[in-house]
Every structure is written in structure tokens, then in C-alpha cells.
Design a protein around this motif. Sequence first.
Motif, PDB file in Angstrom:
ATOM      1  N   SER B  60       0.827  -1.210   0.000  1.00 21.41           N
ATOM      2  CA  SER B  60       0.000   0.000   0.000  1.00 21.41           C
ATOM      3  C   SER B  60       0.862   1.261   0.000  1.00 21.41           C
ATOM      4  O   SER B  60       0.324   2.359   0.047  1.00 21.41           O
ATOM      5  CB  SER B  60      -0.936  -0.003   1.194  1.00 21.41           C
ATOM      6  N   VAL B  80       2.248   6.715  -1.553  1.00 13.96           N
ATOM      7  CA  VAL B  80       1.121   5.880  -1.169  1.00 13.96           C
ATOM      8  C   VAL B  80       0.406   5.354  -2.409  1.00 13.96           C
ATOM      9  O   VAL B  80       0.221   6.072  -3.390  1.00 13.96           O
ATOM     10  CB  VAL B  80       0.144   6.683  -0.297  1.00 13.96           C
ATOM     11  N   ASN B  81       0.010   4.079  -2.352  1.00 15.04           N
ATOM     12  CA  ASN B  81      -0.688   3.450  -3.471  1.00 15.04           C
ATOM     13  C   ASN B  81      -2.089   4.053  -3.630  1.00 15.04           C
ATOM     14  O   ASN B  81      -2.898   3.976  -2.718  1.00 15.04           O
ATOM     15  CB  ASN B  81      -0.797   1.952  -3.189  1.00 15.04           C
ATOM     16  N   PRO B  82      -2.366   4.663  -4.790  1.00 16.36           N
ATOM     17  CA  PRO B  82      -3.655   5.337  -4.948  1.00 16.36           C
ATOM     18  C   PRO B  82      -4.837   4.372  -5.008  1.00 16.36           C
ATOM     19  O   PRO B  82      -5.978   4.796  -4.828  1.00 16.36           O
ATOM     20  CB  PRO B  82      -3.498   6.100  -6.266  1.00 16.36           C
ATOM     21  N   VAL B  84      -5.404   1.722  -3.030  1.00 16.77           N
ATOM     22  CA  VAL B  84      -5.567   0.886  -1.844  1.00 16.77           C
ATOM     23  C   VAL B  84      -6.419   1.573  -0.779  1.00 16.77           C
ATOM     24  O   VAL B  84      -6.291   2.768  -0.539  1.00 16.77           O
ATOM     25  CB  VAL B  84      -4.178   0.538  -1.244  1.00 16.77           C
ATOM     26  N   MET B 157     -14.293   4.398  -0.471  1.00 15.37           N
ATOM     27  CA  MET B 157     -13.289   4.894  -1.417  1.00 15.37           C
ATOM     28  C   MET B 157     -13.346   4.144  -2.742  1.00 15.37           C
ATOM     29  O   MET B 157     -12.651   4.513  -3.686  1.00 15.37           O
ATOM     30  CB  MET B 157     -11.886   4.743  -0.817  1.00 15.37           C
TER      31      MET B 157
END
Lengths: 577, 450
Positions: B60, B80-82, B84, B157
Amino acid sequence: MDLNPAQRQQAPEPPRRSFGADLFVLAAIIAGLFSLIAMGKEMHQPFQNKVEINLSPWMLPYYTMLSFLRGAGAYVLSFLFTLWYARWAAYDRRAERFLIPLLDILQSIPLAAFLTPIEIFLVGLFPHSEMGLELTCVIVIFTGQVWNMTFSFYYSLKALPDDFNFVGKLARFTGWQKFTQIELPFATKGLVYNSMVSMAGGWFFLSIIEAFQLGDQDYRVPGIGSYMSVAKEQNNGWAQVYAVVAMIVMIVAIDQLIWRPLIVWSNKFKIEDTEAEYQDRSAVLRFFSRSRVVAWFGGIFNRLVMRPAPVKLDAAPVVVARKPSMISSVFPWRKIFFILTLLLIGWGAWNVFHLLWEVAFSEWLTIGRDLLLTLVRVLCAVGLSTLIAVPIGVWIGSNPKLAQYMMPLTQIAASFPSPLVFSNLFFLIVLVGGNLQWGSVILMMLGTIWYILFNVISGASAIPQDLRACTQLTHLKGWQRWRTLWLPGIFPALTTGWITAAGGAWNASIVSEYLQDHNPPLQATGLGAFISNAQANGDFPGLAAAVLAMALFVVFFNRFVWKRLSAIAQERYQFLT
Amino acid sequence: MPTTTPPIVELTGISMTFGESSGDKMKVLDDINLTVQEHDVMALLGPSGCGKSTIMRILSGLIQPSSGVVKYRGVPLDGVNPGVAMVFQNFALFPWLTVRENILLGLENSACTAEEKAQHFQKIIEMVGLDGYGDVLPKELSGGMKQRVGIARALIMEPQILCMDEPFSALDVLTGETLRNEIGRIAMDPAAGFKSLILVTHNIAEAVYLARNIVVLAAHPGRVQKIVPNPLPYPRDASAPAFQQLVAQIHAILTNSILHDEPSVAEPEIVTPERIEEAAYAPLPNVSLGEVIGLVQLLHPESESIFALATRLKKDFSTLLSIIKAAELIDLVETPGQTVRLTKAGVAFQKTDLKQRKKMMHDLLLELKIFRHIFDKIEQADQKEITEEGVLLDLVQFFPNERPKNLFNTLVGWARYAELFSFDRHAAVLRKFEKTYLGKPPASRLTSAA
């Protein structure tokens, strides 16, 4: 000066107190102190103490030693007082109702304002003697140290789980055994931590009292404080630098050689069965623990003091009904004591009333205006410190490695008695075109900012990792992150910092609004300057009025602003456990 | 389900080392390669210390791996992994925000209008069964309800990958079971909005119940042992024979990886400094000797399947394996195949009294090289004591993949029980064990007490 947010949280609620009791107690304190002045004035005779200070740096270790001994002496006094007062308050329900509000008020009023009454009285008690001055110093430092230690011990006694008491009873512990085996160990962690904070608070008063002059009277005693003041009188810049360095060396040495080892050692008294993930370490403690001599002395101390051989070896387990003592049941000691106290307070109140009668109405107005001005300064100092310390503290607190190093450093910085360098710092303020009216805010900040920084660091480092991860994964940016995570997260710790910082700022106002090293002394308009002025001119009615106003106001402000804020913080912004 | 779209996330050659100082360095992940396709439900399963949560945090983008590449939709990850969203073991709810505010955090930076947000919120809150709880603060909710908020915050999300880090282990068994079933239902519901799900767990049945692919990890250092596809159709029935069979198969993989793949028990021989060889030292599993003794006490004389034993003792499987491994190391049990049984020493140990047990344990531990090594070192030292620093350095050398501090604590705990040597925490030295006795108790006291 309580630095530790964790301590506050686990402390049980003190007994409910009525506002009436507070007022009564406050009146009693003030009355008592001014009765002291009255008595002191009677006894007072012209006293000319000539302190000979040698500004050679080679003499500094000697002066530092003297200052340290005063601090240590005051600490011993504080410790004994703590044991006596806290046990009394914890076990005597009737006395508790007065003792605890008394302690609370003594902790929050700016004691620097009371230096003069205390000094005059004590010097009056021992006229013409060096010992009198020394004793005065020790007692003044004691008043700067003792309160939070006593609170800590009292809370520990109150929080002592019943099971431990039952164990003591079943093992038929004597009173002394109960004290050394149950009460002291249980309280050690809090007591050690607060002792460290106390010593820090004591240095503030040491720096003032060692250099104390009242009008043309010179009450100085040899030590770092007086060394500094003489160095300033003679405009000896290098000597001033030496004194500051000596003070720092002393504080760091005490921290490293005494407090760190004690704190690590006291971890063994944690009432927890599990080992913490992160263990504090102290090289000094390790060194001493490996020494055979220390172990030998420890063993002797343990046998003689902590665990003396049972006195009655063959005592059969007989249940002894407590016989009511003849004297105490017949003769009303309690009542007589109470009435005597009331009489004393009444007499003091009469004295204060007399003094205040002489204060003109216009002077009361001046005091009111000055109070407001000083309040503005205190709030500015706290506010500016917050603006600076919060971003820095959050940055440090969110890096565990950095926080681990910085927390002890801020603690050391907080112990440095800022009045020592007030006039030097003011010199810099003048260089950039400032004056004392606003400059004294900067001087106050020198003392306040560390408390806020310390608490923000500890608050920020206590924010759970997962909450931080969550703000990252929901892509919160900049201000959103502050609003959702950092500000609410540190708020409880911040309020603790504010209370301590504001207390420090009020104390500092006495010395930061009135720089006596300048000739003539530099003044800002404010209650601190008013008090210092009244001291210098021997205006006792004015002094009484100003001190009364300041003490009353600070107690009310604490009760109605800081404590409310703190309650909200605890209620709303505490992490779930 | 074969797919032609590029994988959502791809981990290549990921390694992770924690700690900088040589005394505290530990390799937690070694060469991890994983691919998360669309519509996958992947479980990361393994014993404690295998780094499963670390993998999830690297994936992540919350932490950076020491080496290796994380690709999101074919592009190397920066920050940061967009795609996740994460559900945390301890919920990670903001105590000062209401349920609604907590959930809407997920949409704080989305481009939706307020109206869309409200619609979205209503849909999600109904999906997780929190309707009507919007204005409540988290502290007023039970654990299960808190985790529903955590799940809702992640779902809103509409992430490409929903990451769940042991989402049910902080809950009591019944609540966990309920929530697990609901996650199973939500995972099948296209309206839920996420493409793939990754679940970190140590519970085998949980993994088999939810996952399409089960990644079995091994510890010290963490690495992929095997990826087991799970073709069972949804909704799954935990009592079905095929389900049980798959559970047993994973038990076997774990047993092999934990019990049999590590170096075997050291041969007893006299150790001289010249003959120290790293490989001859077996690392101690991080369990207490009390647990090992408890196990020995509860074992039957005949051999028993480890799986059945875990059920009988109601013990988490991989924890039980560690305890068995420790017992095997000391030579109290042996583990032929998937079973465990007492050795001769174990049978004797079971029957004897506390004093004899201590004596037996004393001798048994001295058969282990690491104990013998330290014991001899203490014997040879001037004052019959050696420093912690020295021992830690030895441990780093012998067990480069273990965290020396943890190992040290385990070691000291075992040695103390067996009266081999004791540790003075303040002085940080290991000493030869001596019976400490605080003077004689007064005789009269004893008689009066009796």
C-alpha cells in the motif's frame, strides 16, 4: 510543575471540592504569609550582608557546588514533607478536604510573588546570621519544588489497589513495613519522575533567591545566582558565560548521573506483569549495578532501613482490638487545634485587612490595569510558544527515533532557570529595536516554550501508527491532515503543557517585567513589575494588594479556563484503549 | 478466473530489513514476488514473524521496501498506493470524529459533489449494517460495530484493492464469525465497488473460507512458501469435505515449513571456540518454557495428529507449531509426519516432580549448543559473569535472521527456569545461577503459622 501527561491521566479524581473551601484556603494562605511579614518586620533589624564573590572561573565549581547543595537540601526537605503531608491527606478524610485544595492552590499560585514575605520573615527569624540566609534560600527553593511531588505521592496512595493492602494486613505488616514494602514501591515511579521535574522547578527560584536584593538590603549568598548577578554588575561578559555554562553542566550532570539511572531503575516498580517492548537504558545505572561496593551498601540499607528484622519474633497471631487512647477520647485535641488555626488565620486576615486599608482606590485601579497587561503578556507568551512548538513538536514526535533523543533534551532545557539570562537576552531584544513592554513576552517564552514542546512531542508520539496510516491512505493533505489527525491528537497533551507553561509565565512575570540588573532597573507596565517595585520600595500595602490580586486571578483563571479546557480534552480527544 | 487486463499490483523481489545497528538488525522479508490480479481474493497466511502485515504495508506504499519494486497498474509506485484502502486490526477510528465523519474521510479528497457523497454514504452504511449510527462517536460502539465503521470507511473509497489486516482478530469469536460471513457476502457483491481483496490472517479456516488464492508464508526471514489456489465455489460451507480437505492441506504445508524445514536439533558435542559453526545452532522459537512444559503435560503417550491437537487444546495452529518446535528442539517430543509424540525423555519428564524436572531441563538445555556456549563462557569468565552486549553480538553472528533482543529474552527465560544462568537487567550481565536465599525465616514464625 507537572510535565507528565500520563501521570495526570491515571491519577484518580481528587475529592470533590467546593468553591467555598478554595476561597477559604486561598485567604488563609495569603493571611498567613502577610502575618509572617508583620512578624518579620517586628523582628527586622538593619542587616548588611556583604557577599564576596570571586569572579575567577576556577571558583565556579565551588559556587556551583554550593548551589547544588541548596537544591539538594531543599529536595530532602521536600521529600520528607511529601511523605508526611501526602500520607496525612490520604488517610485522614477530614483533613483531606482542606489539605488537597490547599495543595492545589499552592501549586498554581505564582510563588515568585511571595518571595519577599517569605524572605523577610525568615531573615527576621535569624537576624545577623549566615545560617538564616542559607535557610531562607533552602526554604524558598523548597516552595518551588515540593507541590507536585506531594500530589504524586498522594495520588499513588489513593490509587493503591486494596489487594496490596490486604496482603500487608494478612502478613501482619507493621506500619513501617507497610510504608517501605507497599506504599513506597507503589509510588516510586511517580515520585522519581516528579522529583526530577521538581528539581527543575527549584532551579528557577534558586536563580532568583541567590541574587536577592531588597531596596538597599543585600540578601545574596554565594552561588551561581549571585555569581551571575555580580558578573552583571561588573559588566564581566566572560564571567556571565562561565556561569551559564556551569549551570548547564550542573543540570546535565544531575540529569545523567541521578535522574536517568533512577528513572530506569524505577521501571521495576511498574505495576504490570508484562515487559515493555522498548526498555529504557542507562549506562550509569549499568555501571553502578555492576559495582560490588554499591551492592554491598544497598544490602546494608535494605537490611537496616527497608526490611528491619521483625521486632517481635514470637508474636502470636492475636487479633488486637485497637484500644481507644484515653487522652484522645477525653481531651478534644482536634477541636483545639482547629480553633487555634482559625484564630491564627483570623489574626492574619486582620493584618492583611489593615495593610490593604492603606491602599488607595487609584492604586487598585493601577493594579487592575497592570493585571490585564500581564495577562495579555502571559497569553501572548503561551500563544507564541504554541505556534512555534506545535509544528516542531509534531515533527519530532512523529519520528520515534528523534523523539527518543529530544524528549530528555527538552526536559533539560526546561530545567534551565531562565531569569539567569533575562538581561542578556534583553540586550539582544534592544539590538533588534525592541523594548521591555513587548520584550518581556519573549523573556517569558524562554521558560514556557519547553513545557509546551515537551508535551506536544509526547502527545504526538502517542498517536497510534494506524491512524497516521489511515490519513495517508485516504490521501489527506496538509491542513486536512492537521485538522483530522495532529491537532486533535495532541490536544490533551497540549492542555497539560498550557497549564504548566502559564504557571511558569506568571512566575516569570515578576522577573521579566522588571530587570533589576540595570541601573536604574528597567520596567515594563504590568503586575509583575508592580510587585517587584513594591518590593524594592518597601511598599508593603501595595505589595499585599498586588500579590492578592495576582494569586486570586491566577487561581480563578486556572479553575475556569485551563481546567475546563483540560476536561474537554480528556473527554473528547483521548484515544480509545 | 483468467484475465487479460494488467495486474493491479505486482511485487517483484521485495526484501525488507529492519533496524540499523548491528545489534538490532533483522531481515523480515526475503525476495517476495506476488501478483494481484483483478477480481482476486488473496489471503496472506503464516505464523507470527513471517512479515505478512509488512507485505501489506509495502504493497500500500506506507513503507518502502529495502529492495525490490512495487508496481501499480504497471507503473512503479512512488509514495502511497492510490488504489488501496485498508481495514485495520484495531480499527484505527478517530475518536473525536463521529461515525459519519470517520467514514466520509475516505471521500475527503474525491471530486464528488456533496449530494453524491451523501448518496454514497447512505449506500455504504446500509451495506455494512450501520444505518442510524451516523452521529455516534466510536467510543460508544462495540468492537464489532467499530470494525464495521472501519470497513465502511475503506469501501466508500471504491478502492482497486481492499486490504484487510487481521480484521477479525481483535473481536470476540462470535462477532468475528458474523463479520467474516458478511465480508464473504460483500466480496461477492459487485455494488461494493472494489476490484480485489487482500486479507492478512493467521487463521487457516478464515483464509479457506474467503480467499481464491492462499499465499502461505514462512518465517525467519519471511518468504513465500506456497501459493494454494482455492477453487471452491462461493458461498462456501466450512463443514463440506472439500473445505476440510483444503484446510488439512494447508495445515500440512505449515507444519512442514515450521517443523521440518529448519535445521534439525544440534548434535550434542563439546564446543570449543574454534569449532563454532553457524549452521549447528538452532534458533529458539519465541515461546516460553512454561508453554512447552504445559504441552508436554497435556500430550498422550501415543502419537497424535498436530491438527487434532490444536483443536483439542483450542490453540492457534501456528502458535502450537512453534511450541511443538521448541519441545522438539529440547528433545521432549518428536514429530513424525503430521503427528507429535513424546520421546523417552518426554515421558520421563511428564511423570516426575518439579525438582527433577528442573534438573532434567538443566541437562537437556545444555545439550543445545547456544546454551552450552553461553554457559561455558560464563564459567570461564573472571567473575562468573558476562555482559549482555557480548551475548547479543554472538547471537547476531549465529542467527542473522533473528531479532537478537527477542532471542536473548527467550534464551534468558529458558535458562532461568532450568537454573542455568540468570540475568541482572540493571547491570545487563548474565551470571551463573545461584540459589538466592534471603536469610533463614525465624523458626517461631514458622511454628506459629503452622
